[in-house]
Design an enzyme around this catalytic site. Structure first.
Site, mmCIF file in Angstrom:
data_model
loop_
_atom_site.group_PDB
_atom_site.id
_atom_site.type_symbol
_atom_site.label_atom_id
_atom_site.label_comp_id
_atom_site.label_asym_id
_atom_site.label_seq_id
_atom_site.Cartn_x
_atom_site.Cartn_y
_atom_site.Cartn_z
ATOM 1 N N LYS A 163 0.603 28.629 21.098
ATOM 2 C CA LYS A 163 0.762 27.567 21.277
ATOM 3 C C LYS A 163 -0.066 26.680 22.058
ATOM 4 O O LYS A 163 -0.670 25.206 21.091
ATOM 5 C CB LYS A 163 2.133 27.378 21.774
ATOM 6 C CG LYS A 163 2.230 25.834 21.079
ATOM 7 C CD LYS A 163 3.673 25.640 21.398
ATOM 8 C CE LYS A 163 4.476 24.505 21.507
ATOM 9 N NZ LYS A 163 5.637 24.159 21.695
ATOM 10 N N MET A 465 19.232 55.277 -7.031
ATOM 11 C CA MET A 465 18.255 56.339 -7.200
ATOM 12 C C MET A 465 18.362 57.788 -5.956
ATOM 13 O O MET A 465 18.287 58.815 -6.475
ATOM 14 C CB MET A 465 16.700 55.501 -6.673
ATOM 15 C CG MET A 465 15.441 56.272 -7.043
ATOM 16 S SD MET A 465 14.863 56.838 -8.551
ATOM 17 C CE MET A 465 13.853 55.788 -8.969
#
Length: 551
Positions: A163, A465
């Site tokens: 920052k 699946m």
């Protein structure tokens, strides 16, 4: 000109041609978001519901355009939420730049609030990553990141910015004054000549095309080669758009859920020409399966050569450039006897005979409605394979799916990115009810941004699946794959502010599709199918590709 790190970052993105950014704000990136506010007329920021979908949206944006997609997240959980999206892009060689904020430099390594070592975490799933600890290096880092993401074999790059770097000031330079190294590929003429001679001598060629064709913008060159030597062509899942689905020489996808024609042709071919494709475990698991074929492997990434399948000749280089050099050296051929044999394999494909709602019927009607203005995205599962098997693709960059990582929840985020990238196209996301539930909250993003995306939920009330594997290989022990959820998908669509339809009968589908395709709002279609509908044909994992399960 002195600017803050946040301003340098945003101006650098603008210099790289970035028009859209997908992200989610937080404390560590507040300075960046403040700068984005100041430049909101230059960069369109799309606020997603979850950082993972910011990465998926950047990925979908990239796949739909060929440009670098960009996403932004804060430190800690914001950064880690990007990881699945970054890994998805990495496995499929998609160029994105992911930007994360971090705690100030003096707090790094101290277990500070919302601190993670995102550079270390993403090292195995990025082409390169950075943590910028000097504001004077930020501008060059951004330029390098974009170059690395798009050059060679494309892939994701991460830039982590503490920052305090975003608030520190530095001189902003002219981008032309910033030099970066550029690796050039020089393809040896002898290798080009060797490959051309192998093609000229073969009797049963089979071209195997992968996603590298799309990345290299080599679609025209591929088609020229296919037609000059009159060779059947098969594709990987990622290579679906490398040639038109209905081209007479296209015999479909190869591998676990490939066509019989592709799988059987591979075992009978005397020369397989792999272009921008890796021989993954979903394609060919054992070289014994294709022992009668010599292998030509051409790829931008030398690490793929001989990794899974040993090649007889290989070229490392840009596919477009390599094919441009090979094509003049190959002779025109007919291969009539071979094509007759391949066509006999095509005749073995089963035709749909089942009544009621089926995936085949859905795509049959959708193909009829398609005016070559559709982009198909998918989640992952049975529905993904049905889309690959049954939808007729004409143009490149119109099939967007998570191939290598197989990320459930990918499709809706990717659809958002693709729709923003291509407002001239209609994006349809094909989902299963399992995948849909993972990231359905992103439908709110589509509504908030007036994106007319259609999500089609192949609703079979199971994790299809996985259930299919349990049916075939686990003696029908359906452990935790029956969903039994009570969610009303139509009401859910309406609650988000979109439109919902339910299809339970064949006679409804055409009218529903017409309404959805003409809608200016996001739509969800609940398409109810049988829970035992399988993706066929199928090859069992590890089995030879000519051992095909048909029913």
């Amino acid at each position: 000109m002195l600017l803050t790190g946040a301003e340098i970052l945003v101006k650098s993105l603008i210099d790289e041609g970035v028009e859209t950014l997908f992200g989610y704000p937080g404390g560590a990136v507040l300075n960046i978001y403040d700068s984005l506010y100041m430049y909101k007329d230059k960069i369109n920021h799309i606020l997603t519901c979850h950082e993972q979908n910011a990465a998926h949206a950047a990925d979908g944006y990239s796949r739909a355009t060929g440009k670098v997609g960009v996403c932004l997240a804060t430190s800690g959980p914001g950064a880690t939420n990007l990881v699945t999206g970054i890994a998805t892009a990495y496995m499929d060689s998609i160029p994105i730049v992911a930007i994360t904020g971090n705690v100030p430099k003096n707090l790094l390594g101290k277990d500070s609030f919302q601190e993670v070592d995102i550079q270390g975490i993403t090292m195995p799933i990025t082409k390169h990553n950075y943590i910028v600890k000097d504001v004077n290096e930020l501008q060059k880092t951004v330029k390098e990141a974009f170059h690395i993401a798009i050059s060679g074999r494309p892939g994701p790059v991460l830039i982590d910015i503490p920052k305090d770097i975003t608030s520190a000031k530095a001189e902003y330079k002219n981008m032309d004054d910033i030099e970066i190294s550029n690796k050039e590929f020089r393809v040896e003429y002898e290798k080009i000549k060797e490959v051309a001679e192998m093609i000229n001598k073969c009797k049963k060629p089979l071209i195997y095309a992968g996603g590298g064709i799309i990345s290299a913008n080599a679609r025209n060159e591929l088609k020229n080669l296919v037609e000059k030597i009159n060779s059947p062509i098969c594709t990987s899942l990622m290579g679906k758009n490398s040639i038109e689905s209905y081209h007479p020489l296209n015999i479909g996808m190869i591998g676990m859920h490939g066509t019989k024609a592709s799988n059987l042709s591979a075992t009978k071919s005397d020369l397989i020409i792999a272009l921008g494709a890796r021989f993954s475990d979903r394609v060919i698991t054992d070289q014994e399966n294709i022992k009668d074929a010599k292998i030509i492997h051409i790829d931008i990434d030398g690490a793929e050569i001989n990794k899974n399948i040993k090649s007889d000749a290989s070229i490392i280089g840009d596919l477009k450039e390599v094919l441009e050099k090979i094509i003049p050296l190959v002779n025109e051929a007919k291969h009539e006897k071979w094509n007759l044999e391949v066509n006999s394999f095509k005749n073995l494909e089963e035709k749909e005979v089942v009544d009621g709602l089926t995936p085949e019927f859905f795509f049959k009607i959708l193909n009829k409605k398609n005016k070559d203005n559709l982009i198909i995205t998918t989640e992952v599962g049975q529905h993904q394979m049905w889309a690959a098997q049954y939808f007729n693709f004409k143009n490149d960059r119109t099939f967007i799916s998570s191939g290598g990582l197989g990320t459930m929840g990918y499709g809706l985020g990717a659809a958002i990115g693709a729709q923003i990238a291509r407002p001239d196209m209609k994006v349809i996301n094909i989902a299963g009810d399992g995948s849909f539930a993972i990231n359905c909250n992103e439908f709110a993003t589509a509504v908030s941004n007036n994106l007319p995306i259609i999500t089609v939920v192949m609703n079979n009330n199971v994790l299809g699946m996985v259930r299919q594997w349990q049916n075939l290989f686990y003696d029908r022990r359906y452990s935790q794959t029956t969903l039994n959820r009570k969610t009303d998908i139509v009401k859910l669509a309406e609650a988000f502010g979109g439109i919902g339809f339910r299809v339970v009968d064949r006679d409804q589908l055409e009218d529903v599709l017409d309404k959805a395709l003409n809608s200016k709002k996001p739509v969800i279609i609940d398409y109810v199918i049988d829970c035992d509908k399988k993706v066929l044909p199928m090859v069992a994992p590890g089995a030879p590709i000519n051992q095909i399960i048909s029913e």
